[in-house]
Write a protein that holds these residues in place. Structure first.
Motif, short mmCIF file in Angstrom:
data_model
loop_
_atom_site.label_atom_id
_atom_site.label_comp_id
_atom_site.label_asym_id
_atom_site.label_seq_id
_atom_site.Cartn_x
_atom_site.Cartn_y
_atom_site.Cartn_z
N TYR A 142 -24.04 -50.60 33.73
CA TYR A 142 -23.20 -49.70 34.55
C TYR A 142 -22.98 -50.57 35.75
O TYR A 142 -23.78 -51.29 36.66
N SER A 143 -21.41 -50.66 35.98
CA SER A 143 -21.01 -51.52 37.16
C SER A 143 -20.31 -50.56 38.04
O SER A 143 -19.19 -50.43 38.00
N GLY A 144 -21.14 -49.86 38.90
CA GLY A 144 -20.42 -48.57 39.70
C GLY A 144 -20.26 -48.82 41.09
O GLY A 144 -20.10 -47.77 41.65
N TYR A 145 -20.15 -50.04 41.39
CA TYR A 145 -19.68 -50.24 43.02
C TYR A 145 -18.65 -49.33 43.60
O TYR A 145 -18.83 -48.68 44.54
N HIS A 195 -22.21 -54.53 45.88
CA HIS A 195 -21.14 -55.50 45.81
C HIS A 195 -20.57 -55.00 44.37
O HIS A 195 -21.20 -54.83 43.31
N TRP A 196 -19.20 -55.22 44.40
CA TRP A 196 -18.63 -55.01 42.82
C TRP A 196 -19.19 -55.81 41.76
O TRP A 196 -18.91 -55.51 40.67
N SER A 197 -19.57 -57.08 42.18
CA SER A 197 -20.34 -57.84 41.23
C SER A 197 -21.45 -57.50 40.68
O SER A 197 -22.08 -58.08 39.48
N GLU A 198 -22.03 -56.57 41.20
CA GLU A 198 -23.26 -56.05 40.65
C GLU A 198 -23.41 -55.29 39.67
O GLU A 198 -22.63 -54.20 39.81
N ILE A 199 -24.38 -55.51 38.87
CA ILE A 199 -24.61 -54.45 37.66
C ILE A 199 -25.87 -54.30 37.71
O ILE A 199 -26.80 -54.41 38.31
N LYS A 200 -26.21 -52.66 36.95
CA LYS A 200 -27.42 -52.07 36.87
C LYS A 200 -27.79 -51.81 35.33
O LYS A 200 -26.86 -51.21 34.98
N TYR A 201 -28.98 -52.32 34.75
CA TYR A 201 -29.00 -52.10 33.40
C TYR A 201 -29.58 -50.46 33.31
O TYR A 201 -30.34 -50.10 34.10
N ASP A 259 -16.97 -46.55 42.41
CA ASP A 259 -17.11 -45.33 42.25
C ASP A 259 -18.38 -44.57 43.18
O ASP A 259 -18.34 -43.60 43.47
N ASN A 260 -19.33 -45.59 43.55
CA ASN A 260 -20.57 -45.10 44.58
C ASN A 260 -21.17 -43.83 44.14
O ASN A 260 -21.45 -43.11 44.79
N HIS A 261 -21.53 -43.82 42.82
CA HIS A 261 -22.29 -42.74 42.22
C HIS A 261 -23.38 -43.40 41.46
O HIS A 261 -23.17 -44.59 40.91
N ASP A 262 -24.41 -42.66 41.28
CA ASP A 262 -25.60 -43.12 40.40
C ASP A 262 -24.84 -42.95 38.83
O ASP A 262 -24.07 -42.07 38.79
N PHE A 263 -25.56 -43.57 38.04
CA PHE A 263 -25.21 -43.39 36.46
C PHE A 263 -25.35 -41.95 36.12
O PHE A 263 -24.41 -41.12 35.62
N GLU A 264 -26.53 -41.17 36.55
CA GLU A 264 -26.82 -39.97 35.83
C GLU A 264 -26.18 -38.78 36.85
O GLU A 264 -26.20 -37.74 36.26
N ASP A 265 -25.83 -39.10 37.91
CA ASP A 265 -25.19 -38.22 38.67
C ASP A 265 -23.89 -38.40 39.14
O ASP A 265 -23.59 -38.75 40.26
N MET A 275 -32.39 -47.10 34.88
CA MET A 275 -31.69 -46.29 35.74
C MET A 275 -32.31 -44.90 34.95
O MET A 275 -32.46 -43.86 36.02
N VAL A 276 -32.09 -44.84 33.85
CA VAL A 276 -32.21 -43.62 32.83
C VAL A 276 -33.51 -42.69 33.21
O VAL A 276 -34.39 -43.47 32.76
N THR A 277 -33.31 -41.54 33.53
CA THR A 277 -34.68 -40.65 33.35
C THR A 277 -34.39 -39.39 32.68
O THR A 277 -35.33 -38.82 32.20
N ASN A 278 -33.22 -39.09 32.44
CA ASN A 278 -32.87 -37.83 31.64
C ASN A 278 -33.39 -37.95 30.18
O ASN A 278 -32.59 -38.95 29.44
N PRO A 279 -34.01 -37.01 29.74
CA PRO A 279 -34.68 -37.12 28.29
C PRO A 279 -33.52 -36.95 27.27
O PRO A 279 -33.64 -37.32 26.12
#
Length: 224
Positions: A32-35, A8-14, A37-43, A18-22
């Protein structure tokens, strides 16, 4: 189905979750509030950054070519809206000072030019569909308007917008900004932030400074 999709647009993710890239450093409570955009933060949000699991299996430019790769550094309490694009260093092989900008494979090793780390300091807000160009530093408390293209550094507590992004206004007076830069509320202990949240959710910088002198500085005098 990829991990970290939004429901949902109101959902956020810390970002910490999420981050695994060193090559990405993230602070506490940045999200990141990415509803839309439908993308992962790192991708999707972060682009052309070597160091994710798949790129590490394909090649290693640090070992193969000796490149010094740029990092993405994000502070505490940063807000990233849907559609934000952060361009990084994986495609810095197009040399405007060479006759051709075409990246011939035989010249890849010598064509790479680092842009420097991309830094988004604490308490910045990056609006929907904004694009952050490589090597840019966005100062603490800055706001980037939706749809902007940020090609140069943004001073602390400044609102910028447009393509290329230009200063719209300062959020506070110069003296108030200096007080905020001294206090660095986003580096306080979480319980101190929670106690100060009613003041943080107001315009009273003087009241926050009183709180800082009374409750924060005595417990950590090195902050002064």
């Amino acid at each position: 189905m990829k991990q970290h999709r939004f429901n949902h647009w109101s959902e956020i993710k810390y970002l910490k979750d999420m981050v695994t890239n060193p090559m990405i450093e993230v602070g506490e409570y940045s999200y990141y509030s990415g509803y839309y955009d439908n993308h992962d933060f790192e991708d999707g949000c972060v682009r052309y950054l070597w160091g994710d699991e798949k790129s590490r299996t394909l090649f290693n430019p640090i070992e193969d070519h000796g490149w010094h790769l740029d990092k993405l550094i994000i502070g505490n309490y940063v807000c990233l809206a849907s559609g934000v694009i952060i361009l990084m260093g994986g495609n810095h092989n197009h040399r405007p000072d060479w006759i051709t900008v075409y990246p011939f494979a035989e010249q890849i090793e010598s064509s790479y030019e680092p842009k420097g780390d991309t830094v988004i300091e604490s308490d910045a807000w990056i609006g929907m569909n904004a694009m952050i160009m490589p090597g840019v530093k966005i100062g603490e408390g800055a706001i980037v308007a939706a749809g902007s293209v940020v090609a140069k550094d943004v001073p602390p507590y400044t609102i910028v917008g447009g393509n290329p992004a230009k200063e719209i206004k300062k959020r506070f007076t110069d003296s108030e900004i200096e007080m905020l830069k001294e206090m660095r509320w986003f580096d306080w202990k979480r319980e101190q932030v929670e106690r100060a949240s009613p003041i943080l959710s107001s315009s009273s910088i003087s009241q926050l400074y009183e709180f800082y002198l009374r409750e924060v500085l005595p417990s950590n005098p090195r902050m002064k």
